[in-house]
Write a protein that holds these residues in place. Structure first.
Motif, short mmCIF file in Angstrom:
data_model
loop_
_atom_site.label_atom_id
_atom_site.label_comp_id
_atom_site.label_asym_id
_atom_site.label_seq_id
_atom_site.Cartn_x
_atom_site.Cartn_y
_atom_site.Cartn_z
N ALA A 119 -5.10 -14.87 -4.02
CA ALA A 119 -4.88 -13.47 -4.38
C ALA A 119 -5.70 -12.54 -3.49
O ALA A 119 -5.22 -11.49 -3.06
N VAL A 120 -6.93 -12.94 -3.19
CA VAL A 120 -7.79 -12.13 -2.32
C VAL A 120 -7.21 -12.06 -0.91
O VAL A 120 -7.17 -11.00 -0.29
N ARG A 121 -6.74 -13.20 -0.43
CA ARG A 121 -6.15 -13.23 0.93
C ARG A 121 -4.89 -12.38 1.02
O ARG A 121 -4.55 -11.87 2.08
N ALA A 122 -4.19 -12.22 -0.08
CA ALA A 122 -2.93 -11.47 -0.09
C ALA A 122 -3.14 -9.95 -0.17
O ALA A 122 -2.18 -9.19 -0.03
N LEU A 123 -4.36 -9.52 -0.39
CA LEU A 123 -4.63 -8.08 -0.51
C LEU A 123 -4.37 -7.35 0.80
O LEU A 123 -4.62 -7.89 1.88
N PRO A 124 -3.93 -6.10 0.72
CA PRO A 124 -3.83 -5.31 1.95
C PRO A 124 -5.23 -4.99 2.47
O PRO A 124 -6.20 -4.98 1.70
N VAL A 125 -5.34 -4.71 3.74
CA VAL A 125 -6.64 -4.46 4.38
C VAL A 125 -7.42 -3.36 3.67
O VAL A 125 -8.63 -3.48 3.44
N TYR A 126 -6.73 -2.29 3.27
CA TYR A 126 -7.45 -1.16 2.66
C TYR A 126 -8.08 -1.50 1.32
O TYR A 126 -8.97 -0.80 0.85
N HIS B 230 -1.12 12.46 -7.54
CA HIS B 230 0.12 13.12 -7.11
C HIS B 230 1.03 12.16 -6.35
O HIS B 230 2.25 12.17 -6.54
N VAL B 231 0.43 11.35 -5.48
CA VAL B 231 1.26 10.44 -4.67
C VAL B 231 1.38 9.06 -5.30
O VAL B 231 2.12 8.21 -4.81
N GLY B 232 0.64 8.82 -6.39
CA GLY B 232 0.69 7.49 -7.02
C GLY B 232 0.09 6.43 -6.12
O GLY B 232 0.58 5.30 -6.07
N ALA B 233 -0.97 6.77 -5.43
CA ALA B 233 -1.58 5.86 -4.46
C ALA B 233 -2.32 4.72 -5.14
O ALA B 233 -2.77 4.84 -6.27
N LEU B 234 -2.45 3.63 -4.42
CA LEU B 234 -3.26 2.47 -4.82
C LEU B 234 -2.88 1.92 -6.18
O LEU B 234 -3.73 1.47 -6.95
N GLY B 235 -1.61 1.97 -6.49
CA GLY B 235 -1.12 1.38 -7.73
C GLY B 235 -1.22 2.28 -8.96
O GLY B 235 -0.95 1.83 -10.07
#
Length: 151
Positions: free
Chosen positions: A69-76, A120-125
């Protein structure tokens, strides 16, 4: 009115206690900064202590991260530690120069501004919550408070 969900109640308590720690952390770390003669060294010590505390808690609770799961995370997703390091460094540097009331007021203003944008943008989930006049007015009131504290 129904009973408050226990997890929501715990979240409220944790948020309130966390808020007190936000106010305690900069002057505490500033003391360390004076002792170690550097905001960077103070932030390093703060993170080292926090790392030991979290490692102890993880071991006590028997929790481990899922490596796939950690490896699958996006870089940000890895930037959280950088945000925290900057937060601690900035507090060590700015709080003694600005005073805690102004520092925390500016901190809250920055948090609210970014929170409005993220919602507003629904960022980061996050669930999307559009910016409204009343939400912007709330931030403006906080910024007005910053100006009053500065006077």
């Amino acid at each position: 009115m129904g009973a408050l969900n226990p997890l929501v109640a715990l979240g409220v308590v944790l948020a309130l206690v966390s808020g007190t720690f936000v106010a305690l952390q900069p002057p505490t770390n500033a003391l360390m900064g004076r002792a170690v003669n550097s905001p960077v060294n103070a932030a390093f010590v703060s993170f080292a202590v926090g790392t030991v505390a979290l490692l102890t808690l993880a071991l006590a609770l028997g929790v481990r991260p899922s490596l796939p799961a950690v490896r699958a995370l996006p870089v940000y997703a890895w930037f959280g530690g950088l945000y925290g390091a900057f937060f601690v460094f900035a507090g060590v540097f700015a709080a003694p120069r600005l005073g805690m009331a102004l520092y925390i007021a500016l901190l809250i203003a920055g948090q609210l501004g970014m929170s409005l944008l993220l919602d507003h943008v629904g960022a980061l989930g996050l669930d999307r919550q559009p910016i409204s006049v009343t939400r912007v007015l709330g931030v403006v009131v906080i910024l007005g408070g910053v100006l009053l504290i500065r006077r």
